[in-house]
Write a protein that holds these residues in place. Structure first.
Motif, PDB file in Angstrom:
ATOM      1  N   ASP A  57      25.164  40.933  43.152  1.00 51.89           N
ATOM      2  CA  ASP A  57      25.795  39.862  42.380  1.00 51.89           C
ATOM      3  C   ASP A  57      26.197  38.729  43.318  1.00 51.89           C
ATOM      4  O   ASP A  57      26.835  38.966  44.341  1.00 51.89           O
ATOM      5  N   PRO A  58      25.836  37.483  42.980  1.00 49.90           N
ATOM      6  CA  PRO A  58      26.167  36.368  43.879  1.00 49.90           C
ATOM      7  C   PRO A  58      27.664  36.056  43.937  1.00 49.90           C
ATOM      8  O   PRO A  58      28.140  35.522  44.917  1.00 49.90           O
ATOM      9  N   CYS A  59      28.384  36.414  42.862  1.00 45.06           N
ATOM     10  CA  CYS A  59      29.817  36.096  42.806  1.00 45.06           C
ATOM     11  C   CYS A  59      30.590  37.269  42.220  1.00 45.06           C
ATOM     12  O   CYS A  59      30.047  38.099  41.482  1.00 45.06           O
ATOM     13  N   SER A  60      31.867  37.320  42.539  1.00 41.37           N
ATOM     14  CA  SER A  60      32.740  38.321  41.936  1.00 41.37           C
ATOM     15  C   SER A  60      33.087  37.897  40.513  1.00 41.37           C
ATOM     16  O   SER A  60      32.761  36.788  40.080  1.00 41.37           O
ATOM     17  N   ASN A  61      33.761  38.776  39.787  1.00 39.49           N
ATOM     18  CA  ASN A  61      34.239  38.416  38.458  1.00 39.49           C
ATOM     19  C   ASN A  61      35.386  37.426  38.560  1.00 39.49           C
ATOM     20  O   ASN A  61      36.100  37.366  39.561  1.00 39.49           O
ATOM     21  N   TRP A  62      35.568  36.648  37.506  1.00 42.33           N
ATOM     22  CA  TRP A  62      36.680  35.718  37.470  1.00 42.33           C
ATOM     23  C   TRP A  62      37.991  36.491  37.379  1.00 42.33           C
ATOM     24  O   TRP A  62      38.104  37.459  36.628  1.00 42.33           O
ATOM     25  N   GLY A  63      38.982  36.066  38.146  1.00 48.63           N
ATOM     26  CA  GLY A  63      40.299  36.698  38.123  1.00 48.63           C
ATOM     27  C   GLY A  63      41.390  35.670  37.915  1.00 48.63           C
ATOM     28  O   GLY A  63      41.319  34.554  38.449  1.00 48.63           O
ATOM     29  N   GLY A  64      42.385  36.022  37.122  1.00 53.12           N
ATOM     30  CA  GLY A  64      43.494  35.113  36.865  1.00 53.12           C
ATOM     31  C   GLY A  64      44.383  34.955  38.091  1.00 53.12           C
ATOM     32  O   GLY A  64      44.599  35.911  38.838  1.00 53.12           O
ATOM     33  N   ILE A  65      44.898  33.756  38.314  1.00 52.88           N
ATOM     34  CA  ILE A  65      45.780  33.476  39.449  1.00 52.88           C
ATOM     35  C   ILE A  65      47.229  33.632  38.992  1.00 52.88           C
ATOM     36  O   ILE A  65      47.681  32.913  38.100  1.00 52.88           O
ATOM     37  N   THR A  66      47.919  34.572  39.586  1.00 55.11           N
ATOM     38  CA  THR A  66      49.319  34.832  39.226  1.00 55.11           C
ATOM     39  C   THR A  66      50.289  34.428  40.339  1.00 55.11           C
ATOM     40  O   THR A  66      51.504  34.574  40.167  1.00 55.11           O
TER      41      THR A  66
END
Length: 296
Positions: A57-66
């Motif tokens: 996978d070229p990128c990781s999954n999107w993650g929310g910034i807390t």
């Protein structure tokens, strides 16, 4: 006895917890629509990481910034200041915490040597616990302690620890662009700025054949004067400041085309530039005017 602990926070702006920040804002009376506006400003941000080319996978999954406040913005430093605003509440009568954005310093004083060492260690434990509670942390490798002394006495090598890590005892430190020495002599700071001022003088000498006097004055104010006047209220009356004044006279002679031995006193007036000592006196007067209500 007086000592200072100069703290280095690890990625301070990036570690601000949004939930803790929003709770503190409510405590300070920022509620209603204003609180919702700040909450919407912080939330709803996502990020992902570009992975190694060998990964499927070229990128990781999107993650929310807390965590974190946007850097490079006007609001970022303000929100961080609100986040750490209650830190000084943990001090006692023998200590004081000084905050300037993410630069945190502690000043501790006690006439009794044994009580002084105990007080230094206690306040250091207290601020570390506060940082842990608020999900911030100190970089103990870059946090250090200075004991301020006069020239006739020597500092004590204190054992200041948090956990199994001891912070370094040192004789000089950088604080907001000023080089502080434990004796509060300003030779070290002046030795730091003299090479920068010499570079500015050389730059003016290099471009002088190409530019008008007004343009040279602009270079002087942006490249020389700004360095010379920074913190001058502290070091301007030092014996060692004469080295800076000599460089100032040299650059004035270059701007107006004088020889190295020619007097430049009248040309300070002609160029409307204050000599070093006059600039120092002006800084003192402005300080008194700005703080006249405090002195009353």
């Amino acid at each position: 006895m007086v000592g200072g602990i100069f703290c280095d926070l690890q990625k301070a702006f990036d570690c601000v917890n949004h939930n803790i920040l929003l709770t503190k804002l409510k405590f300070y009376g920022i509620t209603g629509k204003t609180h919702k506006l700040i909450k919407s400003y912080l939330e709803g941000r996502y990020q992902r990481v570009v992975l190694n080319n060998n990964s499927p996978d070229p990128c990781s999954n999107w993650g929310g910034i807390t965590h974190g406040v946007p850097q490079g913005s006007i609001r970022g430093p303000l929100l961080f200041l609100l986040y750490i605003n209650d830190l000084p509440q943990i001090t006692n009568e023998n200590s004081k915490i000084i905050l300037y954005a993410d630069d945190t310093s502690l000043i501790i004083a006690n006439p009794n040597p044994k009580n002084f060492e105990n007080n230094v260690n206690k306040i250091f434990q207290d601020i570390n616990r506060w940082f842990d509670t608020n999900l911030l942390s100190l970089n103990l490798d870059k946090t250090h302690y200075i004991q301020f002394v006069n020239k006739k006495s020597s500092p004590i090598d204190l054992n200041i620890r948090y956990g199994n890590k001891k912070i370094a005892n040192t004789f000089t430190t950088k604080l907001l662009g000023l080089t502080l020495k434990n004796t509060l002599f300003w030779k070290t700071h002046i030795d730091t700025i003299v090479p920068k001022l010499s570079s500015a003088t050389f730059a003016v000498r290099t471009v002088k054949p190409l530019l008008s006097q007004n343009s040279l004055k602009m270079i002087y104010h942006s490249y020389f004067h700004s360095i010379m006047t920074y913190g001058i209220i502290f070091w301007g009356n030092s014996y060692y400041s004469n080295a800076v004044f000599k460089l100032q006279k040299r650059i004035i002679r270059i701007i107006v085309g004088l020889r190295s031995r020619d007097s430049c006193r009248e040309y300070f007036k002609a160029l409307k530039i204050l000599p070093l000592q006059s600039q120092y006196i002006l800084s003192l007067l402005l300080f008194v005017v700005d703080n006249r209500s405090y002195f009353k």
